[in-house]
Design an enzyme around this catalytic site. Structure first.
Site, PDB file in Angstrom:
ATOM      1  CE  LYS A 173     -31.724  61.438  63.787  1.00  0.00           C
ATOM      2  NZ  LYS A 173     -31.530  62.138  62.540  1.00  0.00           N
ATOM      3  CG  HIS A 199     -36.991  66.064  66.130  1.00  0.00           C
ATOM      4  ND1 HIS A 199     -35.625  66.117  65.960  1.00  0.00           N
ATOM      5  CD2 HIS A 199     -37.519  65.916  64.895  1.00  0.00           C
ATOM      6  CE1 HIS A 199     -35.341  65.991  64.682  1.00  0.00           C
ATOM      7  NE2 HIS A 199     -36.474  65.872  64.008  1.00  0.00           N
ATOM      8  CG  ASP A 245     -30.516  58.428  61.333  1.00  0.00           C
ATOM      9  OD1 ASP A 245     -31.366  58.163  60.467  1.00  0.00           O
ATOM     10  OD2 ASP A 245     -30.235  59.597  61.662  1.00  0.00           O
ATOM     11  CB  SER A 282     -34.369  59.023  60.227  1.00  0.00           C
ATOM     12  OG  SER A 282     -33.435  60.041  60.404  1.00  0.00           O
ATOM     13  NE  ARG A 339     -34.024  58.649  54.434  1.00  0.00           N
ATOM     14  CZ  ARG A 339     -34.461  59.330  55.494  1.00  0.00           C
ATOM     15  NH1 ARG A 339     -33.830  59.252  56.655  1.00  0.00           N
ATOM     16  NH2 ARG A 339     -35.523  60.079  55.416  1.00  0.00           N
TER      17      ARG A 339
HETATM   18  N1  URA Z   1     -34.734  64.624  60.217  1.00  0.00           N
HETATM   19  C1  URA Z   1     -34.116  63.455  60.510  1.00  0.00           C
HETATM   20  O1  URA Z   1     -33.425  63.357  61.504  1.00  0.00           O
HETATM   21  N2  URA Z   1     -34.293  62.428  59.681  1.00  0.00           N
HETATM   22  C2  URA Z   1     -35.066  62.494  58.579  1.00  0.00           C
HETATM   23  O2  URA Z   1     -35.182  61.507  57.889  1.00  0.00           O
HETATM   24  C3  URA Z   1     -35.697  63.707  58.270  1.00  0.00           C
HETATM   25  C4  URA Z   1     -35.522  64.773  59.118  1.00  0.00           C
END
Ligand code: URA
Length: 428
Positions: free
Chosen positions: A190, A85, A164, A186, A171
């Site tokens: 995931k 990621h 999320d 967040s 957000r």
């Molecule tokens: N990527 C995400 O999935 N969440 C965040 O809060 C920031 C970047």
């Protein structure tokens, strides 16, 4: 589940207190169900941004977001799994070659990716410039493709951490994205819900990243590594440079083209270096270090074979020509010397204004739009030489993109050296 009053939960955090585990479980569940209103959650998010959360609160917040949906399980794919990621940057197309490289080395890659927002690009937008390619797959299609091809890059399923999805959208419009506890929970909710066994995080640092300085990036990385470890996911984080764009392109089809150069054994050295470095980390985290080296599968064409099968399996035509912009506009070097800085954020904003990105989730993106770099920091440039080429279908977009690039190019007298190592630190 114990019931609370949303206003009491907000007041606790507003006044600098810690939320209890039961309060967190309730507020996430109630918000996902619609029982806590957007304005109440907005107030709580702002209180969290200003007051922070302790380690226990972050872990519980993450668990509550995972519990808002279903966990995927890739145990049946018959090989170890690893995912990567990136916290997002400009020209960051690494996922495209990386998934194929790691799969060609024997580790399955379930890469559930996102779309771009603001100045950062999104992997799904890039792949959608390939004619026919489909981002949405059902769970059984993901599992079958992982078993048959070894790599999947697709949109998250609807049931993956729905809390999320709702929170992130809120957000985004309430100025509460830039909170380390909220970003860490967040991302990790995931990734943990996705069911990968190993995870490598590429935490970007610099003007083109969410984290502008190394200390904040290190804190974010450490928080995520801890969350991963607590959930039984082997997690490693690299801090990597996002002061200038990665590679020589920013924009959807332009980045796919550059990724194909890497898969064909060429491509810009920074993209190759980061792909190979992250691939080695993913293989090590998945426990298959040393069998095949990522550089071999780039040279012998096996990573390209995986790429072609992966694209075909999702309805894309790997041989179809990629879209090209109708118009181009060059930005020239004002003086002779060494290019010491090419500001990633400004290049990202220019690509966005050319049509490569979107301002609202619903906006379409232009596949062909973007910025091409003819020189990278460290290169010697002559006065009048093109440093950037802007690509757009609509020439009316050029003036605002040019404006975004004012001051983005810094040229110093011969002999100057940009001080920009690609990998800054490693945690985990
Ligand atoms: N990527 C995400 O999935 N969440 C965040 O809060 C920031 C970047």
């Amino acid at each position: 589940m114990t019931e609370f009053d949303a206003v009491d939960v907000i007041r606790t955090k507003r006044d600098g207190g810690s939320l209890s585990g039961d309060q967190i479980d309730w507020v996430i569940d109630a918000y996902t169900r619609g029982a806590v209103a957007d304005e109440q959650m907005s107030a709580l998010l702002m209180a969290i941004l200003l007051r922070g959360m302790n380690v226990d609160e972050i872990a519980r917040w993450t668990q509550a977001m995972i519990a808002s949906g279903e966990r995927l399980d890739f145990a049946g794919v018959g090989r170890p799994t690893a995912d990567k990621h990136s916290t997002g940057g400009v020209g960051d197309k690494i996922t495209l070659p990386l998934a194929s490289v790691v799969a060609a080395c024997g580790v399955a890659v379930p890469q559930l990716s996102g779309r771009g927002l603001g100045h950062t690009g999104g992997t799904l937008d890039k792949l959608e410039s390939i004619p026919g390619w489909r981002a949405s797959l059902a769970y059984d299609e993901i599992v079958n493709q992982l078993r048959d091809v070894g790599a999947v890059i697709c949109a998250p399923t609807d049931t993956l951490a729905p809390a999320d999805r709702k929170l992130y959208a809120l957000r985004d419009v309430t100025g509460t994205v830039e909170s380390i506890p909220l970003i860490a929970s967040s991302i990790m909710s995931k990734k943990i819900a996705e069911g990968t066994q190993a995870l490598v995080l590429d935490v970007k640092v610099g003007s083109g990243a969410f984290m502008k300085n190394v200390d904040d990036a290190r804190e974010l990385a450490a928080t995520m590594v801890e969350l991963g470890a607590a959930a039984g996911v082997r997690t490693v984080a690299l801090l990597t440079n996002m002061a200038s764009p990665l590679g020589r392109t920013a924009g959807n089809a332009l980045e796919v083209r550059e990724s194909l150069e890497v898969l064909a054994g060429g491509g810009p050295s920074d993209v190759v270096e980061l792909t190979v470095t992250l691939a080695r980390e993913m293989l090590a985290a998945a426990g298959v270090e040393g069998d095949i080296d990522p550089t071999d599968v780039l040279k012998d064409g096996t990573a390209m074979d995986v790429w072609r099968r992966m694209i075909r399996s999702q309805g894309g035509d790997p041989d179809a020509p990629l879209p090209r912009a109708r118009e181009t506009h060059d930005i020239l070097a004002p003086t002779e010397g060494v290019l010491v800085e090419l500001d990633a954020y400004q290049v990202g904003v220019a690509a966005w204004r050319l049509g490569a990105g979107r301002s609202r989730k619903e906006d379409p993106v232009s596949a062909a739009a973007g910025v091409e770099l003819h020189a990278k920091p460290g290169a010697h440039v002559r006065a009048g030489q093109p440093v950037l080429t802007l690509h757009a279908d609509d020439p009316g977009r050029f003036p605002r993109a040019v404006e975004a690039l004012k001051g983005a190019i810094t040229i110093a007298p011969a002999g100057a050296r940009p001080d920009q190592p690609l990998v800054i630190d490693r945690l985990g």
